[in-house]
Scaffold this motif. Structure first.
Motif, PDB file in Angstrom:
ATOM      1  N   ALA A   1       0.833  -1.222   0.000  1.00 22.93           N
ATOM      2  CA  ALA A   1       0.000   0.000   0.000  1.00 22.93           C
ATOM      3  C   ALA A   1       0.856   1.256   0.000  1.00 22.93           C
ATOM      4  O   ALA A   1       2.005   1.227   0.465  1.00 22.93           O
ATOM      5  N   MET A   2       0.266   2.319  -0.539  1.00 21.76           N
ATOM      6  CA  MET A   2       0.979   3.614  -0.543  1.00 21.76           C
ATOM      7  C   MET A   2      -0.060   4.739  -0.416  1.00 21.76           C
ATOM      8  O   MET A   2      -1.107   4.703  -1.072  1.00 21.76           O
ATOM      9  N   LEU A   3       0.260   5.704   0.437  1.00 20.64           N
ATOM     10  CA  LEU A   3      -0.642   6.843   0.618  1.00 20.64           C
ATOM     11  C   LEU A   3      -0.051   8.070  -0.090  1.00 20.64           C
ATOM     12  O   LEU A   3       1.126   8.371   0.094  1.00 20.64           O
ATOM     13  N   VAL A   4      -0.902   8.730  -0.881  1.00 29.85           N
ATOM     14  CA  VAL A   4      -0.430   9.945  -1.564  1.00 29.85           C
ATOM     15  C   VAL A   4      -1.272  11.130  -1.069  1.00 29.85           C
ATOM     16  O   VAL A   4      -2.504  11.084  -1.109  1.00 29.85           O
ATOM     17  N   ILE A   5      -0.570  12.164  -0.539  1.00 27.29           N
ATOM     18  CA  ILE A   5      -1.270  13.399  -0.129  1.00 27.29           C
ATOM     19  C   ILE A   5      -1.055  14.395  -1.271  1.00 27.29           C
ATOM     20  O   ILE A   5       0.052  14.912  -1.464  1.00 27.29           O
ATOM     21  N   PRO A   6      -2.101  14.623  -2.087  1.00 28.90           N
ATOM     22  CA  PRO A   6      -1.882  15.430  -3.297  1.00 28.90           C
ATOM     23  C   PRO A   6      -1.720  16.928  -2.983  1.00 28.90           C
ATOM     24  O   PRO A   6      -2.064  17.376  -1.887  1.00 28.90           O
ATOM     25  N   LYS A   7      -1.187  17.617  -3.955  1.00 27.13           N
ATOM     26  CA  LYS A   7      -1.019  19.073  -3.819  1.00 27.13           C
ATOM     27  C   LYS A   7      -2.404  19.699  -3.652  1.00 27.13           C
ATOM     28  O   LYS A   7      -3.362  19.251  -4.269  1.00 27.13           O
ATOM     29  N   GLY A   8      -2.519  20.673  -2.802  1.00 27.58           N
ATOM     30  CA  GLY A   8      -3.801  21.329  -2.585  1.00 27.58           C
ATOM     31  C   GLY A   8      -4.573  20.771  -1.412  1.00 27.58           C
ATOM     32  O   GLY A   8      -5.710  21.165  -1.145  1.00 27.58           O
ATOM     33  N   PHE A   9      -3.963  19.828  -0.678  1.00 27.88           N
ATOM     34  CA  PHE A   9      -4.616  19.192   0.460  1.00 27.88           C
ATOM     35  C   PHE A   9      -4.973  20.240   1.535  1.00 27.88           C
ATOM     36  O   PHE A   9      -6.111  20.354   1.988  1.00 27.88           O
ATOM     37  N   GLU A  10      -3.982  21.067   1.880  1.00 29.88           N
ATOM     38  CA  GLU A  10      -4.194  22.060   2.949  1.00 29.88           C
ATOM     39  C   GLU A  10      -5.200  23.122   2.516  1.00 29.88           C
ATOM     40  O   GLU A  10      -6.089  23.505   3.273  1.00 29.88           O
ATOM     41  N   GLN A  11      -5.076  23.508   1.246  1.00 30.50           N
ATOM     42  CA  GLN A  11      -5.958  24.552   0.722  1.00 30.50           C
ATOM     43  C   GLN A  11      -7.419  24.096   0.771  1.00 30.50           C
ATOM     44  O   GLN A  11      -8.297  24.847   1.191  1.00 30.50           O
TER      45      GLN A  11
END
Lengths: 324, 380
Positions: free
Chosen positions: B94-104
């Protein structure tokens, strides 16, 4: 098959029981899977005898010894030691018997001392007395220096000596040795012979089983010739040789291509550089040979009465050579 | 008999093969299983590869939160495709990806997506990761709702009380507070390898017979019964020593609790009588050393499987559990675990002790019946 029983002064019969005999064996029979291993084995021994069982493999020597030591039960017959029935009262007689089996029955991973300690205790000797006796038998076997060594590191001869020593710790009156010198060097054999002679001199009665005639001649004063499960002849060694041995004269004269003819000579054999003349009248033949030598001015290299051999006794009694 | 016992103990002491089977092998197994179960027992063993493409305060906060629960391995932001290939090749699950724009997205009150890539063939392994992530997501939701309630005038306590679940699950251990896989492995391996004594026993009896030693011993003053007991007793002592060493190893190396030592000693004694008693019976009925070896392995390994020595009995199918009740291994393991994990005392395990003794005495009875024939066969 009828037994030939010879004894120096008296022939043993079961009826003559306790007549100074230490061991009385009568009519032993044993069958293994329909094969008769022993057939009516009867003999008796006086204390201090050195008694040899001579016979080929399968003659019944080991079976007889195993019956005497309680390992095997006889189908019939009796054996008494000091008047006690060895089959009915094995516990009462086991303390008098030391048994040296044909195989080297020692714990190879233990030291000689540990083996002797075990067998000593197994025979009921304990504590300081056991320690003393272990020391004694180690001296007797000449292995005192090696007592702490593991048995597996010993030579065959050394193992054989410890094998015998293990049967001596309870000071048996009767020592039964079943072919105790198989596969050992002459030096160890001589050492064992000396041990057995010493024990016999000290009063231990010996039963010695072998198929080597020279061992019987060297150690035993009485012999039983066994073959096919029965005793074929028995008696003092000298008497057996006298009665059954082939007497002969050996003559060696350079250039004598034909043996001198004599009516008292039964057979002639070429042996080495001379002639072997078989005769029952050795003195008369010898005198005539000396006269012939003088008349023909023979350059006699050797002229002697040859002692009869056990081999010839065995051949005569059983009809086969022991080494066949 | 004393001479027999001392001699036999000396021989056992010099037998390297027995040392290997009775001590070295079980210790190796305990170490092997111990390391495997110790690793799988800790929370840090769940590893999640994570790619943080957002590199924001919020993404770092999320990773920090996960790190307390799982072992997080951060990967470079541009390595997503490369890592996906590795999942396809089965290199990890498994792999988790936190994409750009998560915080926004979070700041704007929009759903902030994170992507969990997983190998569909490894659902067993990825299920805990998914559960942990859902739990973290729920916490974020609760925080958001608490904020909304507080904005509408409620206090923080009132808001938290309003969001609390009506059901509260309290964890109460039914056995003890310290049961772990070591409690399964140490007694399991000990019981399994106790039965390997049967090979040594059969070998010794056949050696005695084959070498003529037994015949010679019969010419001495040692009685047949004394011979039998004299040969048996040292093996009982050997198994007791074996159990003490293995439990001491478990105690000092893995912190295994021993529970009621008196009860434990009773089980060890009855186990040693059971194992050596069966070994005694076996030595007198098998035709040779080879057959003894095969039957010993059958009894040791078969009994270990059926008796729940390799895994707890309750994990086995019902039919296997039922058959297991006919093995001495089951009763030994059952009583040992009762003492170690459930705090049982003698009054709780005496039934198992009786069963183990019955197995041992049955073996002894067989040996006694066969002894005369065994002695006769040694003479020929």
């Amino acid at each position: 098959m009828a037994q030939v029983l010879i004894h120096p002064q008296e022939t043993y019969t079961p009826e003559a029981a306790n007549n100074g005999y230490m061991l009385e064996v009568s009519g032993l029979k044993k069958t293994y899977a329909k094969k008769q291993a022993l057939e009516n084995v009867t003999f008796a021994l006086k204390p201090g005898t050195s008694f040899g069982f001579l016979g080929p493999n399968g003659a019944g020597k080991s079976t007889t010894m195993k019956i005497l030591t309680g390992i095997v039960k006889a189908d019939s017959g009796s054996a008494k030691l000091f008047g006690k029935d060895m089959m009915q009262e094995p516990d009462a007689v086991s303390k008098y018997i030391g048994y040296v089996p044909q195989e080297i029955t020692l714990y190879e991973k233990l030291s000689a001392y540990d083996n002797l300690e075990f067998f000593g205790e197994a025979y009921g000797v304990r504590g300081k007395e056991l320690k003393k006796r272990i020391q004694e038998v180690l001296v007797r076997t000449g292995l005192l220096e090696r007592s702490k060594d593991i048995v597996s590191t010993f030579s065959g001869g050394m193992k054989r000596r410890i094998n015998i020593a293990a049967a001596l710790l309870h000071r048996p009156k009767l020592l039964i040795l079943d072919e105790p010198t198989v596969g050992i060097d002459p030096q160890s054999r001589n050492h064992i012979f000396e041990m057995i002679r010493d024990l016999n001199r000290e009063g231990v009665t010996i039963i010695y089983s072998t198929h080597y005639m020279e061992e019987v001649e060297a150690l035993c004063d009485e012999v039983a010739i066994m073959d096919q499960g029965s005793i074929k002849a028995m008696g003092p060694l000298g008497q057996l040789l006298e009665q059954y041995g082939q007497k002969s004269i050996y003559l060696e004269v350079p250039g004598l291509t034909e043996p001198p003819q004599d009516s008292d000579v039964n057979a002639y054999h070429k042996e080495g550089s001379g002639w072997l003349l078989e005769t029952e009248r050795s003195s008369a033949v010898m005198q005539r040979l000396l006269r012939l030598a003088s008349q023909h001015a023979w350059d006699v290299k050797q002229l002697e009465v040859v002692r009869p051999s056990l081999e010839s006794v065995f051949l005569k009694v059983t009809g086969t050579a022991l080494r066949d | 008999m004393k001479a027999m016992i001392i001699k036999e103990l000396r021989l056992i002491g010099k037998d390297r093969r027995s040392f290997f089977f009775l001590l070295l092998m079980p210790i190796l197994f305990i170490v092997m299983f111990g390391s495997v179960f110790n690793q799988s027992g800790s929370g840090a063993s769940i590893t999640l590869r994570t790619v943080d493409q957002d590199q924001s305060t919020a993404s770092r906060a999320l990773i920090g939160q996960m790190q307390g629960i799982m072992d997080i391995k951060q990967l470079p932001a541009d390595s997503v495709n490369e890592q996906l290939d590795k999942i396809k090749q089965g290199q990890f699950t498994a792999m988790l990806v936190i994409p750009k724009g998560f915080e926004q997205s979070m700041k704007q009150g929009k759903p902030a997506n994170i992507k969990l890539y997983q190998d569909p063939a490894s659902q067993m392994e990825t299920a805990p990761i998914q559960a942990i992530l859902e739990s973290i997501s729920t916490q974020y939701r609760d925080q958001k709702q608490t904020g909304l309630l507080m904005a509408s005038g409620e206090t923080k306590t009132q808001a938290e009380a309003a969001l609390a679940s009506p059901i509260h699950i309290e964890n109460v251990s039914a056995s003890s507070d310290h049961f772990n896989m070591i409690d399964q492995v140490v007694p399991g391996m000990t019981v399994m390898f106790v039965f390997f004594i049967m090979i040594t026993m059969a070998r010794r009896f056949f050696e005695e017979k084959k070498t003529g030693l037994l015949s010679r011993i019969r010419t001495t003053r040692i009685k047949p019964l004394h011979y039998l007991i004299g040969m048996w007793f040292p093996f009982v002592l050997t198994v007791i020593a074996q159990c003490i060493i293995l439990f001491a190893f478990g105690h000092f190396v893995y912190g295994l609790r021993l529970g009621d030592v008196a009860a434990l000693s009773t089980v060890i004694l009855s186990l040693s009588i059971a194992g050596t008693g069966i070994g005694l019976g076996l030595s007198f009925i098998v035709p040779g050393e080879g057959a003894a070896m095969v039957i010993t392995q059958l009894i040791s390994m078969g009994g270990a499987m059926l008796g729940g020595l390799w895994m707890p009995s309750y994990l086995l199918p019902q039919s296997v559990q039922t058959i297991g009740h006919f093995t001495p291994q089951f009763w030994a393991q059952h009583s040992l675990q009762d003492i170690i994990a459930h705090g049982a005392h003698f009054s709780d395990i005496w039934g198992s002790v009786l069963i183990l003794l019955t197995f041992g005495l049955a073996g002894l009875a067989v040996a006694l019946l066969r002894l005369p024939g065994f002695l006769r066969s040694a003479a020929n």
